[in-house]
Design an enzyme around this catalytic site. Structure first.
Site, PDB file in Angstrom:
ATOM      1  N   ASP A 239       0.830  -1.202   0.000  1.00 31.02           N
ATOM      2  CA  ASP A 239       0.000   0.000   0.000  1.00 31.02           C
ATOM      3  C   ASP A 239       0.871   1.262   0.000  1.00 31.02           C
ATOM      4  O   ASP A 239       1.908   1.305   0.672  1.00 31.02           O
ATOM      5  CB  ASP A 239      -0.846  -0.054   1.285  1.00 31.02           C
ATOM      6  CG  ASP A 239      -1.818   1.083   1.408  1.00 31.02           C
ATOM      7  OD1 ASP A 239      -2.732   1.154   0.584  1.00 31.02           O
ATOM      8  OD2 ASP A 239      -1.666   1.902   2.340  1.00 31.02           O
ATOM      9  N   GLU A 301       0.936  -0.578  -5.156  1.00 31.10           N
ATOM     10  CA  GLU A 301       0.212   0.595  -5.574  1.00 31.10           C
ATOM     11  C   GLU A 301       1.299   1.475  -6.191  1.00 31.10           C
ATOM     12  O   GLU A 301       2.391   1.585  -5.640  1.00 31.10           O
ATOM     13  CB  GLU A 301      -0.378   1.285  -4.337  1.00 31.10           C
ATOM     14  CG  GLU A 301      -1.636   2.005  -4.643  1.00 31.10           C
ATOM     15  CD  GLU A 301      -2.235   2.669  -3.418  1.00 31.10           C
ATOM     16  OE1 GLU A 301      -1.572   2.794  -2.393  1.00 31.10           O
ATOM     17  OE2 GLU A 301      -3.396   3.092  -3.528  1.00 31.10           O
TER      18      GLU A 301
HETATM   19  C1  GLC Z   1      -4.179   3.175  -0.287  1.00 27.88           C
HETATM   20  C2  GLC Z   1      -5.445   2.357  -0.129  1.00 27.88           C
HETATM   21  C3  GLC Z   1      -6.544   3.256   0.356  1.00 27.88           C
HETATM   22  C4  GLC Z   1      -6.135   3.818   1.706  1.00 27.88           C
HETATM   23  C5  GLC Z   1      -4.784   4.515   1.609  1.00 27.88           C
HETATM   24  C6  GLC Z   1      -4.222   4.778   2.974  1.00 27.88           C
HETATM   25  O1  GLC Z   1      -4.296   4.145  -1.255  1.00 27.88           O
HETATM   26  O2  GLC Z   1      -5.758   1.729  -1.348  1.00 27.88           O
HETATM   27  O3  GLC Z   1      -7.771   2.591   0.448  1.00 27.88           O
HETATM   28  O4  GLC Z   1      -7.104   4.706   2.164  1.00 27.88           O
HETATM   29  O5  GLC Z   1      -3.829   3.726   0.948  1.00 27.88           O
HETATM   30  O6  GLC Z   1      -3.822   3.584   3.562  1.00 27.88           O
END
Ligand code: GLC
Length: 582
Positions: A239, A301
């Site tokens: 993440d 991500e």
């Molecule tokens: C990422 C996740 C999202 C979350 C953020 C903070 O972007 O996909 O859902 O709110 O991280 O952890």
């Protein structure tokens, strides 16, 4: 004495070995199973299809209105039948649920709302019985403010864990140390009165950033990875990875024109995103996963501004993330053959030689059914997008419900919003509830998701028509199109292994490409991205293809003619043709 010792020792040793084996099987049941089931020459993640599950919304098993692990287990046969090969579970760890699990208070447990560790181990085992791998979410950038590490850290300036987070004095003139803004609105610094210092949080104030410059933090987090690998998971989606480091000099971010949905000035996150140190961490993470058998995968991500930036996430020696999620493709928010073609070509030829990884929907962005839909042909467009996702060389990632055409269903009133960014940014930013509504299994009350009086988020009205049960019985449904497509992708050598060759580079409406293996298997994919019938023709002599007739493997609509030649193809609005060449 010696003989007697031996006689008593041998049975003890034997029992000891038996005990060790039994313990190993209990602790690592899935690892043993994984080796039996998934041995292939290629890394499995190159050919699999990943299915993202938002556990809270997939299937409730105990009638409390929240999805849970037992619910997921009860739907594994559905996933197997659908044809996917791995599930990515968004966080199920203990959490105060401010950011619905992305605020973790314990990395090595399961939140009781979803079940127990035993339930989780059963999930891994049951999934692997069906050749489905389990991928966990690794929330590396921040913990919850309720994590024991942060509670210690905030307790005093001298606490040994103080330096596990990012604490700074405010400006001498008052106010936070600099102008950095949280992605979720307002300052990224919160003053903690107890010690009169500010802590840094890229996201909500309840999500303090870990200090990745601290080797103790690194060690603790790599141990988390090992903990789950020891329990048989096949990889991690990391993440917010680009946000792990911040400028140690705390320089102000440059201001941009305009304001965001929260009323803050727009800024360029120059000093908090993509610092070079991120790559050192990614390389170390890769070393950790590579020390385990079975090719565990790292997915990240990676909302990078260009494909060149995205390419860096693979690592200069392809030694970082195997599958960076391609937000460039996902963020083409309209049907545009030239835009998709350009990005597909670019990522295909990325200088790292990395495996592309595509998705169109996830738990943070509006669903593809309405994002690409034109209001008149949405179901047909859903099939078109499925074809794009599942016929390129990229490892595809689906989001639960996209296979039945679930749509984004935002709350109608501010007081119904759950996601805090929706509360803060209403009405410009309605939050992410709309793409997180419960899975639509059938047309019964609560769409078969829960027996509770009220599910945690309301069931969209579209569930009456768009649900698994109804679509299973309809040959033309989106669900049946996905199933046929997934089976084709799995079984056809060109779609599975063939390099991607872009065709007809100047066509403004139709995206066409070839998948062709060195041994001569080839599949032509033609996607009409316009609302008009389009005529196309192909000259494939440069690709050493002599055949001229097409053998359709899958089309949408299903009733399309089968009498085509390469020189005369007419595709109806948003039509899909996937064909072998003979
Ligand atoms: C990422 C996740 C999202 C979350 C953020 C903070 O972007 O996909 O859902 O709110 O991280 O952890």
């Amino acid at each position: 004495m010696k003989t007697r010792d031996c006689r008593t020792l041998l049975p003890t040793l034997f029992l000891g070995v038996l005990y060790f084996l039994a313990a190993a099987c209990l602790q690592f049941p899935s690892v043993v199973h994984a080796q039996q089931t998934f041995a292939t020459a290629d890394p499995w993640w190159k050919h699999t299809v990943i299915y993202e599950i938002y556990p809270r919304s997939f299937q409730d098993s105990n009638g409390d209105g929240l999805g849970d692990i037992a619910g997921i287990i009860s739907r594994l046969d559905y996933l197997k039948d659908l044809g996917i090969g791995a599930i990515w579970l968004t966080p199920m760890y203990p959490s105060p649920q401010v950011d619905y699990g992305y605020d973790i208070s314990d990395y090595t447990s399961i939140d009781p709302a979803y079940g127990s560790m035993a339930d989780f181990e059963r999930l891994v085992l049951e999934a692997k019985k069906r050749d489905i791998r389990v991928i966990m979410d690794f929330v590396a950038n921040h913990t919850s403010d309720q994590h024991a590490w942060f509670k210690e850290s905030r307790s005093s300036r001298e606490n040994p864990k103080r330096n596990w987070y990012i604490w700074r004095d405010g400006k001498p003139s008052g106010g936070p140390p600099n102008n950095w803004l949280s992605w979720f609105g307002h300052s990224a610094w919160t003053l903690d009165p107890k010690t009169n210092q500010y802590y840094y949080h890229y996201f909500y104030a309840q999500q303090p950033d870990l200090n990745w410059r601290n080797p103790e933090v690194q060690k603790a987090m790599f141990d988390v990875i090992r903990f789950w690998l020891d329990r048989g998971v096949s990889g991690f989606r990391i993440d917010a990875v680009s946000r792990l480091f911040e400028d140690p000099g705390l320089r102000d971010d440059p201001l941009l024109p305009g304001k965001n949905a929260y009323g803050d000035p727009n800024i360029q996150h120059k000093y908090t995103d993509n610092l070079p140190e991120v790559h050192e961490v990614l390389r170390e993470l890769r070393r950790v996963v590579d020390s385990y058998p079975g090719d565990p995968v790292l997915i990240s991500e990676a909302d990078e501004p260009t494909i060149a930036e995205l390419t860096k996430i693979y690592g200069s020696k392809n030694d970082e993330v195997q599958l960076p999620m391609d937000f460039q493709i996902a963020d083409v928010n309209r049907l545009s053959a030239p835009e998709f073609r350009k990005l597909l070509d670019e990522v295909e030829h990325n200088s790292a030689g990395g495996q592309p990884h595509f998705f169109f929907s996830n738990h943070d962005q509006p669903r593809q059914w309405d994002r690409y839909g034109d209001g008149a042909h949405n179901d047909q467009i859903a099939k078109l997008m499925a074809a794009l996702l599942l016929t390129t060389r990229a490892t595809p990632q689906m989001y639960y419900g996209e296979e039945i055409g679930m749509r984004t269903t935002d709350p109608a009133r501010k007081e119904d919003v759950h996601d805090p960014i929706g509360k803060l940014g209403w009405p410009k930013e309605k939050g992410r509830d709309g793409e997180r509504t419960p899975m639509q299994w059938d047309a019964s009350k609560n769409a078969g998701f829960t027996t509770a009086r009220k599910p945690w988020l309301p069931i969209p009205p579209s569930a009456d028509r768009y649900n698994v049960a109804a679509e299973s019985n309809d040959r033309e449904s989106i669900l049946n199109f996905y199933k046929r497509l997934l089976a084709l992708r799995q079984g056809n050598p060109a779609l599975r292994d063939g390099p991607y060759i872009s065709l007809n580079p100047t066509d403004p409406n139709v995206l066409s490409f070839l998948r062709k293996t060195p041994s001569g298997d080839s599949v032509l994919v033609v996607l009409n991205m316009s609302a008009q019938t389009q005529r196309v023709a192909f000259d494939l002599r440069a690709q050493n293809i002599a055949g001229k007739t097409l053998q359709p493997l899958l089309t949408a609509p299903q009733s399309l003619s089968s009498q085509w030649s390469l020189s005369a193809i007419a595709l109806p609005p948003f039509g899909v043709l996937i064909a072998a060449i003979q």
